[in-house]
Design an enzyme around this catalytic site. Sequence first.
Site, PDB file in Angstrom:
ATOM      1  N   ARG A  64       0.829  -1.324  -0.251  1.00 46.52           N
ATOM      2  CA  ARG A  64      -0.047   0.019   0.063  1.00 46.52           C
ATOM      3  C   ARG A  64       0.922   1.312  -0.027  1.00 46.52           C
ATOM      4  O   ARG A  64       2.069   1.157   0.287  1.00 46.52           O
ATOM      5  CB  ARG A  64      -0.848  -0.023   1.412  1.00 46.52           C
ATOM      6  N   LYS A  73      -2.128  -1.971   7.619  1.00 46.85           N
ATOM      7  CA  LYS A  73      -3.512  -0.912   7.806  1.00 46.85           C
ATOM      8  C   LYS A  73      -4.691  -1.957   8.729  1.00 46.85           C
ATOM      9  O   LYS A  73      -5.306  -1.520   9.555  1.00 46.85           O
ATOM     10  CB  LYS A  73      -4.097  -1.186   6.276  1.00 46.85           C
ATOM     11  N   HIS A  80      -3.976   3.349  -5.806  1.00 42.97           N
ATOM     12  CA  HIS A  80      -4.292   2.137  -5.130  1.00 42.97           C
ATOM     13  C   HIS A  80      -4.495   0.921  -6.099  1.00 42.97           C
ATOM     14  O   HIS A  80      -4.365  -0.104  -5.908  1.00 42.97           O
ATOM     15  CB  HIS A  80      -5.420   2.283  -4.141  1.00 42.97           C
ATOM     16  N   ARG A 115      -1.573  -1.556  -6.499  1.00 42.48           N
ATOM     17  CA  ARG A 115      -1.600  -2.648  -5.867  1.00 42.48           C
ATOM     18  C   ARG A 115      -2.737  -3.834  -6.346  1.00 42.48           C
ATOM     19  O   ARG A 115      -2.135  -5.114  -6.305  1.00 42.48           O
ATOM     20  CB  ARG A 115      -2.118  -2.156  -4.158  1.00 42.48           C
ATOM     21  N   HIS A 134      -3.770  -9.638   2.798  1.00 43.45           N
ATOM     22  CA  HIS A 134      -5.368  -9.924   2.996  1.00 43.45           C
ATOM     23  C   HIS A 134      -5.606 -11.043   4.071  1.00 43.45           C
ATOM     24  O   HIS A 134      -5.107 -12.174   3.930  1.00 43.45           O
ATOM     25  CB  HIS A 134      -5.690 -10.023   1.829  1.00 43.45           C
ATOM     26  N   TYR A 155      -9.767  -8.055  -5.532  1.00 46.26           N
ATOM     27  CA  TYR A 155      -9.016  -7.459  -5.943  1.00 46.26           C
ATOM     28  C   TYR A 155      -8.295  -8.061  -7.334  1.00 46.26           C
ATOM     29  O   TYR A 155      -7.392  -7.513  -7.949  1.00 46.26           O
ATOM     30  CB  TYR A 155      -7.684  -7.349  -5.238  1.00 46.26           C
TER      31      TYR A 155
END
Length: 373
Positions: free
Chosen positions: A152, A177, A232, A235, A259, A268
């Site tokens: 990120r 995060k 983003h 990513r 994740h 994603y």
Amino acid sequence: MSGQLILRDALTRYNERISSQKKGFEQERYRANSICRHPLATKPIAEITTVDIAGYRDDRLATLFGPIGKTISPSTVRLELSLLSDLFTIAEIEWGECTTNPVTKVRKPKIPPGRQRRLERYEEKRIQRACVQTNNDLVSRIVSFALETAMRRGEILGLLWEHVDLVSRVAHLPDTKNGSKRDVPLSLAAVRILNLQGPKVSGPVFDCNVNRFKSAWRLIIQKTRIIDLRFHDLRHEAISRLFELGTLDMMEIAAISGHKSLQMLKRYTHLRARMLVSKLDGGKNFHRGVRAIMQIFLPYPASVKTENDLFHLSFPDFDDIQVVHENRQAAVEMASDALLRRLAGLMKDCRIPPRPNMTIDEDSPEFMLISPV
């Protein structure tokens, strides 16, 4: 219960006592400020009803935001309602300022489909070209590092040299995060980027704060005229490329990306169909050999320009191949020969040639496919 605490003051108290303890404090403060600008913020929280919350929801969904006049996204409104819901719960249970949580009974905006934005190769080249033109090596390296590591923006800008092991090729992220630490394996390309930064004993790897990088990224995107690309999305692209390698399973990719939910990881990932073609051919050695040759000697797009009665042919994928001739057909044949020699040279050096970029660049007046054989 006093019943006189207005929503604006309740949000201030919430920020000071609750939000300040969270990792996403700045984001929650921004959402609270947005709510405070609405007329609902002047009303005592004990008097706020489901009708008021529904009205706030509808007002926000109709609000225009930004220079291009886009409406506030449903996801943003859901986050604001979530903040309000937690505030009312705290105000009821811990502060004794209200007796109910009106947010829980109000319909939330429907979540739109997840973004499926993939970075095209010509877009990546435009970004790197713009970085060169603006002498912005830092942004160029951060973009490349993001595509190599799937990290990120905050993780990249917060990466410290004391957490980078160039020998074992691992970057340690002690604070991410989702609140857990993780180790990110570094590709050879990622290590080269780090070496260009000049390894140190300690300190930030990329000496750039978030606001400065946001401004630089925004200028690069404006210069390249690329539509609807967020940082983003890099990513997203990096994770999709990891899947397309075909050598890592989902759990291994989740370990790299950080994740915790495989369902979230799936959102994603949008595999390009062309990357799945090889799996259709099976695993026979003959098929692998034929496929390897076919994947090298492919037609490549060439840009054709005419200047002073001369035909200029160049390949977006090979900057070193330039052909000029007064006869168009002769120029095409010369370009084909040059392409064949270039691909054969790569094969001799055991290097993998780039995939042909079939996306037409808006800056080129004419494109044609040149076959090397």
